[in-house]
Design an enzyme around this catalytic site. Structure first.
Site, PDB file in Angstrom:
ATOM      1  N   ILE A 220       5.973  -6.282  19.349  1.00  0.00           N
ATOM      2  CA  ILE A 220       4.639  -5.801  18.988  1.00  0.00           C
ATOM      3  C   ILE A 220       4.743  -4.373  18.458  1.00  0.00           C
ATOM      4  CG2 ILE A 220       2.332  -5.252  19.894  1.00  0.00           C
ATOM      5  CD1 ILE A 220       3.043  -7.237  22.229  1.00  0.00           C
ATOM      6  N   CYS A 221       4.008  -4.089  17.383  1.00  0.00           N
ATOM      7  CA  CYS A 221       3.852  -2.708  16.910  1.00  0.00           C
ATOM      8  C   CYS A 221       2.412  -2.552  16.430  1.00  0.00           C
ATOM      9  CB  CYS A 221       4.881  -2.350  15.846  1.00  0.00           C
ATOM     10  SG  CYS A 221       4.648  -3.168  14.263  1.00  0.00           S
ATOM     11  N   HIS A 222       2.160  -1.592  15.543  1.00  0.00           N
ATOM     12  CA  HIS A 222       0.789  -1.346  15.091  1.00  0.00           C
ATOM     13  C   HIS A 222       0.291  -2.442  14.151  1.00  0.00           C
ATOM     14  CE1 HIS A 222      -2.316   1.640  13.198  1.00  0.00           C
ATOM     15  NE2 HIS A 222      -2.882   0.790  14.038  1.00  0.00           N
TER      16      HIS A 222
ATOM     17  N   GLY B 255       2.760  -4.851  12.582  1.00  0.00           N
ATOM     18  CA  GLY B 255       3.717  -5.950  12.514  1.00  0.00           C
ATOM     19  C   GLY B 255       4.995  -5.680  11.740  1.00  0.00           C
TER      20      GLY B 255
ATOM     21  N   ILE C 244      -0.769  -4.829  17.066  1.00  0.00           N
ATOM     22  CA  ILE C 244      -1.818  -4.508  18.036  1.00  0.00           C
ATOM     23  C   ILE C 244      -3.174  -4.367  17.349  1.00  0.00           C
ATOM     24  CG2 ILE C 244      -1.601  -1.976  17.996  1.00  0.00           C
ATOM     25  CD1 ILE C 244      -1.760  -3.989  21.233  1.00  0.00           C
TER      26      ILE C 244
END
Length: 107
Positions: free
Chosen positions: A64-66, A68, A93
């Protein structure tokens, strides 16, 4: 590498019949402190190579990141290093905040 949307991940987490994946949040500390999916483990992207031994190669891992992109790079790195059950959260996210949890702060 598999890809999963935010609603698909929410359904997975809500299904008691499915083992819970490791939610690997690769964002920076300030991002993780701003918002996170409950139960996530945070290891910033730039520290993954030094901390790879902390991860179980056999575990189901959702990166998971901001949005993708960083998580997709980490997922590819993990696959190159012997991990086989890797999924990237498409849209990151931000997609979770928009599609699953409207109360989550966005940045």
């Amino acid at each position: 590498m598999h890809h999963l949307t935010a609603p698909e991940l929410a359904a997975w987490l809500a299904d008691p019949a499915r083992p819970r994946p490791l939610l690997l949040d690769v964002r920076e500390n300030w991002e993780f402190e701003t918002c996170k999916i409950e139960g996530s483990t945070q290891i910033a992207m730039n520290t993954i190579p030094a901390r790879i031994e902390e991860l179980d190669e056999e575990a189901e891992i959702v990166c998971i990141c901001h949005h993708g992109a960083r998580s997709m790079q980490v997922a590819a790195f993990l696959e190159r290093n012997g991990f086989s059950n890797i999924t990237n959260l498409t849209g990151g996210i931000h997609a979770w905040a928009v599609q699953v949890d409207g109360s989550m702060p966005k940045y």
